[in-house]
Scaffold this active site. Sequence first.
Site, short mmCIF file in Angstrom:
data_model
loop_
_atom_site.label_atom_id
_atom_site.label_comp_id
_atom_site.label_asym_id
_atom_site.label_seq_id
_atom_site.Cartn_x
_atom_site.Cartn_y
_atom_site.Cartn_z
N TYR A 167 -9.53 -9.74 1.35
CA TYR A 167 -10.70 -8.94 1.57
C TYR A 167 -11.36 -8.37 0.64
O TYR A 167 -12.41 -7.88 0.57
CB TYR A 167 -10.49 -8.04 2.65
N GLU A 168 -10.63 -8.26 -0.58
CA GLU A 168 -11.57 -7.67 -1.99
C GLU A 168 -12.26 -8.88 -2.40
O GLU A 168 -13.18 -8.50 -3.57
CB GLU A 168 -10.15 -7.45 -2.82
N ALA A 206 2.60 -2.50 3.88
CA ALA A 206 2.35 -1.77 4.92
C ALA A 206 1.92 -2.46 6.30
O ALA A 206 1.13 -3.47 5.99
CB ALA A 206 1.31 -0.64 4.64
N SER A 209 0.73 -1.29 -0.02
CA SER A 209 0.02 0.00 0.09
C SER A 209 0.75 1.10 -0.17
O SER A 209 1.75 1.46 1.01
CB SER A 209 -0.78 -0.06 1.29
N MET A 242 -2.73 -7.34 6.15
CA MET A 242 -3.60 -8.17 5.48
C MET A 242 -3.09 -9.08 4.31
O MET A 242 -3.91 -9.00 3.42
CB MET A 242 -4.82 -7.17 5.25
N SER A 243 -1.89 -9.24 4.06
CA SER A 243 -1.12 -9.55 2.62
C SER A 243 0.08 -10.53 3.14
O SER A 243 0.23 -11.06 4.13
CB SER A 243 -1.07 -8.35 1.91
N HIS A 264 -6.75 3.90 6.87
CA HIS A 264 -6.17 3.73 5.66
C HIS A 264 -5.37 5.04 5.12
O HIS A 264 -4.38 4.69 4.44
CB HIS A 264 -7.12 2.91 4.53
N ASN A 294 1.49 2.41 11.24
CA ASN A 294 0.62 2.95 12.40
C ASN A 294 0.88 2.16 13.47
O ASN A 294 1.49 1.13 13.44
CB ASN A 294 -0.86 2.86 12.09
N HIS A 337 -3.02 0.96 -4.39
CA HIS A 337 -2.61 0.20 -5.16
C HIS A 337 -2.94 0.38 -6.75
O HIS A 337 -4.21 0.51 -7.08
CB HIS A 337 -2.98 -1.47 -4.92
N HIS A 366 -5.93 -8.69 -2.31
CA HIS A 366 -5.86 -9.06 -1.12
C HIS A 366 -7.36 -10.20 -0.71
O HIS A 366 -8.36 -9.67 -1.54
CB HIS A 366 -6.19 -7.79 -0.15
#
Length: 315
Positions: free
Chosen positions: A118-119, A146, A63, A247-248, A285, A271, A94, A116
């Site tokens: 979640y997509e 990230a 990201s 998440m990746s 995000h 973060n 992305h 990802h």
Amino acid sequence: MSHHTRSPIESTPIAESGPSASVGEHPNAITNRFYTYERVQDIVSFIQNIVPTKPEIAIICGSGLGGLAELITDKIVIPYVDIPHFPRSTVVGHRSNLVFGVLNGLYVVCMQGRFHPYEGYTTATCAFPVRVMRMLGAHTLIVTCAAGGVNKGYSVGDIMLIKDHLNFPNLAGNNPLIGHNDERFGPRFPPVGHAYDRQYLSKMKQIASKHSVELREGVYCGLGGPCYETIAEINMLRLLGGDAVGMSTVHEVTLAAHCGFRTLGLALITNKCLWDYDTTYEPVHEDVIRISELKANELQQLIYDFIGSVKQNPT
Ligand SMILES: O=P(O)(O)O[C@@H]1C[C@H](O)[C@@H](CO)O1
């Protein structure tokens, strides 16, 4: 004797091919039945008709980190939309391009945008481009992402070398290798204990110290997303030895280990994570992208030099 009438579910035919769901079959098995060795070969042939050179290094941009592709010279850009059977990235930060060219003396292929779970993609779909890049000829994978800082000693903007990972979808029975295993890609039971190449870890530490960059080294936890984590989850990840969360990456590195890539993983801590109930801050995000873009140059310099050192000393 009573006649058994077949329910709609029982009478649904098992799909011969294609990414649509079949009764009783794991979604990754369906994906792997679709992205066969021959189909990956077709995708590779399509790309080779456009790109005459063989990449040695494959890069996946996390990201806000797609700017790395701007450093590539003699560029050929193929939008994902033009590549047969390629998914698209739907996430802010992305892009959706496969970028070929030269980076610090070596031919590279760079995924400017990743997929990802979640997509809505299976972990097998998210990771399958790794096989495409390997079949194109790349032997080294540089994966960037990230991530939130789970380790209390980490600060926003830190760069963490990934020395290992906790693959939570895998621990819950969602491994991208589920389904038929084509040995031409790799073995049925691949070891992943050394998925992150030890020599690459030390190479990168040397490069960072030359630039006076203080690298972290830790364990990346791959979760499904798209929610950021609860406070209890973050505290659990820390108890389990996690240092960063995202998440990746984990499904990509799993396929990379399967097909024989040497992998270097870099997580940018964008973060802090929540770890007590008095904190009012929540990750967003927009901050992830902002910090990634702010620190992109530093990360790019390290990757640029790393590629130079692979060129000089391939082992
Ligand atoms: O693609 P990466 O892992 O760099 O992106 C992270 C995880 C989510 O996609 C997003 C959350 O802000 O950033």
